[in-house]
Design a protein around this motif. Sequence first.
Motif: not given
Length: 253
Positions: A23, A30, A33-34, A37-38, A93, A95, A225, A228-229
């Motif tokens: 990331v 974002i 948070e992604t 979550r990942a 990813m 951002t 997120a 994205a996942v």
Amino acid sequence: MTTATATAPAKREPELLGQTVVVIGGSAGIGLETARRARAEGAEVILAARNRERLERAASELGALSTAAFDAADPARLERFFHDLPKPIDHVMVTAGGPYYAPLADMDFERARRSVDEHLWLPLQLARHAVGRVRPGGTLLFVGGTGARRPAVGLALASAVTVALPALTAGLALEIAPVRVNLIAAGFVDTPLSASLLGDQLEERRNELRTTLPIGRVVGPADVAALAVHVMSNTALAGATYDIDGGQQLVGW
């Protein structure tokens, strides 16, 4: 007489188990948070961002595999970052970069050039670096916006970037396949970046969206997120733009 038998819900395997997610812009909002979550979905994460202090805090919280503090708009430094990554990686990813709004008479052309670098040249460079490093079926995922799709004074540059990104994404998806290239186009998301852009108008904007959006609330980083996942894990998704704005485009701006 019948006897009810309780059935335990089937245990779901994490969607990104054993995969590695990079990331860029992963220290806040974002991106952070992604990455969170990942990790919850079983991935190892590698974080990159400009702010070293925030980056180290995020890495400590998530147990990141590694970090790199640098400006992603610096081509030489970006190339070195990719050269040093473990191989293969599964998803990248980005951002990094925020919108730049200014009427022509007030435009700072240095800031305008940087915005173009971050939103057009950076994706092209990332796509080149992804070849041979992102596994087949993995994802290169960009984050753009929806708010500049309608022309307005002060939005000329932002509008140009906004409409260019979907075309760029689709073209790159063909060119670097089987790596999948996709774009998330977000409306207003309640992040530190939004707070810095709006200043003392932030709460007014939140309240406006709560009362006008069909979802009845403000979109947050966790919403983006989750999308994205999903894009990372669903290997049928390629070359597409996914809007996430809570229905903002349906009710005006």
